[in-house]
Design an enzyme around this catalytic site. Sequence first.
Site, short mmCIF file in Angstrom:
data_model
loop_
_atom_site.label_atom_id
_atom_site.label_comp_id
_atom_site.label_asym_id
_atom_site.label_seq_id
_atom_site.Cartn_x
_atom_site.Cartn_y
_atom_site.Cartn_z
N LYS A 178 0.86 -1.19 0.00
CA LYS A 178 0.00 0.00 0.00
C LYS A 178 0.89 1.23 0.00
O LYS A 178 1.65 1.46 0.93
CB LYS A 178 -0.92 0.06 1.23
CG LYS A 178 -1.93 1.19 1.07
CD LYS A 178 -2.50 1.72 2.35
CE LYS A 178 -1.77 2.87 2.95
NZ LYS A 178 -1.78 4.14 2.19
N GLU A 181 -0.98 7.73 -0.18
CA GLU A 181 -1.97 8.26 -1.13
C GLU A 181 -1.42 9.43 -1.95
O GLU A 181 -1.88 9.70 -3.05
CB GLU A 181 -3.27 8.65 -0.40
CG GLU A 181 -3.12 9.40 0.91
CD GLU A 181 -2.87 8.52 2.14
OE1 GLU A 181 -2.21 7.46 2.01
OE2 GLU A 181 -3.31 8.91 3.23
N GLY A 231 6.56 4.79 8.69
CA GLY A 231 5.71 5.97 8.84
C GLY A 231 5.89 6.55 10.22
O GLY A 231 6.92 6.34 10.87
N GLU A 234 3.03 7.38 15.69
CA GLU A 234 1.61 7.33 16.05
C GLU A 234 0.87 6.26 15.24
O GLU A 234 0.15 5.42 15.80
CB GLU A 234 1.04 8.73 15.76
CG GLU A 234 -0.36 8.97 16.20
CD GLU A 234 -0.89 10.26 15.55
OE1 GLU A 234 -0.10 11.05 15.00
OE2 GLU A 234 -2.12 10.43 15.58
N GLY A 236 2.28 3.86 13.50
CA GLY A 236 2.95 2.57 13.75
C GLY A 236 2.31 1.83 14.93
O GLY A 236 2.14 0.60 14.89
N GLU A 253 9.29 0.84 11.07
CA GLU A 253 10.34 1.87 10.93
C GLU A 253 9.65 3.20 11.15
O GLU A 253 8.87 3.64 10.32
CB GLU A 253 10.94 1.84 9.52
CG GLU A 253 11.62 0.54 9.14
CD GLU A 253 12.95 0.34 9.82
OE1 GLU A 253 13.34 1.17 10.66
OE2 GLU A 253 13.60 -0.67 9.52
N CYS A 287 13.29 10.48 8.15
CA CYS A 287 13.18 10.03 9.55
C CYS A 287 14.55 10.00 10.23
O CYS A 287 14.65 10.17 11.43
CB CYS A 287 12.58 8.65 9.58
SG CYS A 287 13.47 7.52 8.49
N GLU A 388 9.08 15.19 16.48
CA GLU A 388 9.62 15.15 15.12
C GLU A 388 8.91 16.22 14.28
O GLU A 388 7.70 16.20 14.10
CB GLU A 388 9.37 13.76 14.52
CG GLU A 388 10.08 13.57 13.22
CD GLU A 388 9.86 12.19 12.63
OE1 GLU A 388 8.71 11.72 12.63
OE2 GLU A 388 10.84 11.59 12.17
P1 NAD Z 1 2.10 8.29 8.33
O1 NAD Z 1 2.35 7.43 9.49
O2 NAD Z 1 1.03 9.30 8.40
O3 NAD Z 1 1.75 7.43 7.02
C1 NAD Z 1 2.55 6.35 6.62
C2 NAD Z 1 1.70 5.34 5.87
O4 NAD Z 1 0.75 4.79 6.78
C3 NAD Z 1 0.89 5.92 4.71
O5 NAD Z 1 0.87 4.97 3.66
C4 NAD Z 1 -0.49 6.06 5.30
O6 NAD Z 1 -1.52 6.02 4.33
C5 NAD Z 1 -0.56 4.85 6.20
N1 NAD Z 1 -1.54 4.92 7.29
C6 NAD Z 1 -2.11 6.02 7.84
N2 NAD Z 1 -2.98 5.64 8.80
C7 NAD Z 1 -2.97 4.30 8.85
C8 NAD Z 1 -3.63 3.32 9.67
N3 NAD Z 1 -4.52 3.67 10.60
N4 NAD Z 1 -3.34 2.01 9.47
C9 NAD Z 1 -2.43 1.63 8.55
N5 NAD Z 1 -1.79 2.52 7.74
C10 NAD Z 1 -2.04 3.83 7.90
O7 NAD Z 1 3.49 8.92 8.01
P2 NAD Z 1 3.82 10.09 7.01
O8 NAD Z 1 3.50 11.37 7.68
O9 NAD Z 1 3.23 9.83 5.68
O10 NAD Z 1 5.40 9.89 6.87
C11 NAD Z 1 6.28 10.55 7.67
C12 NAD Z 1 6.63 9.71 8.88
O11 NAD Z 1 7.29 8.53 8.47
C13 NAD Z 1 7.58 10.43 9.79
O12 NAD Z 1 7.18 10.27 11.13
C14 NAD Z 1 8.90 9.72 9.55
O13 NAD Z 1 9.78 9.76 10.61
C15 NAD Z 1 8.46 8.36 9.24
N6 NAD Z 1 9.50 7.69 8.44
C16 NAD Z 1 10.23 6.70 9.02
C17 NAD Z 1 11.22 6.06 8.31
C18 NAD Z 1 12.05 4.98 8.95
O14 NAD Z 1 12.66 4.20 8.22
N7 NAD Z 1 12.11 4.87 10.25
C19 NAD Z 1 11.46 6.42 7.00
C20 NAD Z 1 10.69 7.42 6.43
C21 NAD Z 1 9.70 8.03 7.17
#
Ligand code: NAD
Length: 503
Positions: A178, A181, A231, A234, A236, A253, A287, A388
């Site tokens: 997935k 979006e 992501g 929160e 995660g 991650e 991240c 963050e």
């Molecule tokens: P996000 O957590 O909002 O979204 C990440 C993904 O999760 C998206 O595909 C989103 O559609 C999906 N998602 C949203 N709600 C969900 C739910 N309830 N259940 C399952 N999936 C859901 O993150 P973001 O704002 O798009 O990305 C930025 C974040 O990602 C930052 O916090 C960053 O630190 C983190 N990040 C971490 C790494 C790492 O390797 N540790 C790498 C890149 C980004």
Amino acid sequence: MSIPHYRMIIGGAEIDTDARYELINPATEEVIATAAKGDASHADAAVAEAKRTFESGIWRNLSLAERAEVFEKAADGLERRADEMVRLTTLEDGTTVRLSNVFSVVMPSANLRHFAQMLREYNPESAGDLVGPPFQSGKVRREPLGVCAAITPWNFPVALGAWKILPALGMGNSVVLKTDEKTPITSLILAEILKEAGLPDGVLNVITGDGETVGAQLSAHPDVRKIAFTGSTEVGKKVSEASAGNLKRVTLELGGKGANIVLEDADIRTAVDGSIWAFLMHTGQACESGTRLLLPSSIHDEFVDRMVERLKTIVIGDPSNPATDIGPLISAEQRDRVLRYLDIAKKEGATVAHGGGVPEGEQFSKGFWVEPTVLTDVTNDMTVAREEVFGPVLAVIRYDSVEEAIKIANDTEYGLTAGVWSEDLTAAMSVAEQLESGAVWINDWHMINQVYPFGGFKQSGQGRELGPNAFDAYTQEKAIQVGVEKKLENRAYGLVLSTPSPN
Ligand code: NAD
């Protein structure tokens, strides 16, 4: 001019929906394409396809060398489409072209070749020792898990997708990806490239859909055996909770608040530029950024002055221009979030040493821009040091002893990356060993490499991606044991049968 429309890939077919996303170029706010908006029923259909192909053995029954060959062909395919990938990455998420090439072509194609090589060398079986009495021999096999789901964020979608889908596919699993979006295009192309390289239909399915519907459905789905998520911390936690229903294996991650410690004896020229690289790559939307800069009081002012001078040379603007150093943020929402953090920081006592707002000029009237910003007089209890920001914002914190620097660095719920700058490698190594962080970089930053594992301590995640054990997260061990004890009296039968066998 008509704009392209992207469909999902389920069971090898292109699947469309009436509902559509508009994909926005964050540098111009122009709609560059539309994409299908999948829902929970598409998640179910994709999982069903993945399950069907897994059970059919069409992919998992190929030899490791045959799967390696598909990866190698896909690396060639990706390199052939490099220009297109770079252009589309820059259009869909505002990554500068110099970076797009690294994250959408160079790294994923290196991953494809690396995992191909690992597959060629991999032995999924190891012979168990003959142990006893009672004597037994046997073997331990690593077997695929079944349907694996991958959920990726909008930053570095191809690279972060590849870290998940390649080891999963390599081990014979079927996958549902997935995408975020906002940035589905380049992941769909990667799937197309894998298909052209010989990956059978239905083994990799790609859904473009919201997190709350599709992501949540995959996280809770009883037929998904493993979920790999990148992501926010929160979300995660939500994925982790939802996945408990069938005890999925989970790799997370998540976010970071990287502490970047400059020791007094650091080479200041390298450390100033390196600290900019650490917090500003991809306009701070990484991240693993170094977002807390810990400076000894003795060199604090000189370091900040030099850094501000260097930041004046940064070219912010059109990410498709190779001369540009940093591009826009992904969305208006993200820009406003960063600006809110800057307001809070000022209210809590931080001083803006550089930047601090939206850059001025006609070229920034459209798009989502924030200047590279350095905040001084930050203490580790301030919001900007604890949360963050995910933007081009550096929080500078003073320290007076190395012990204090280590304490400040570790005083966070995050633990993804950290760094140390010093000319004395023994001293730097000693600090590195005391930092609570999944990665510690000495005298550089962003040194992500496929041979090293990547992942977080504390609330920065769970499990690791890449590294020498990357396949372990997509396999399960099976112990097959053979009873070879010749003397019946040595066997444990007597615990149930009190008389010996008559013949
Ligand atoms: P996000 O957590 O909002 O979204 C990440 C993904 O999760 C998206 O595909 C989103 O559609 C999906 N998602 C949203 N709600 C969900 C739910 N309830 N259940 C399952 N999936 C859901 O993150 P973001 O704002 O798009 O990305 C930025 C974040 O990602 C930052 O916090 C960053 O630190 C983190 N990040 C971490 C790494 C790492 O390797 N540790 C790498 C890149 C980004």
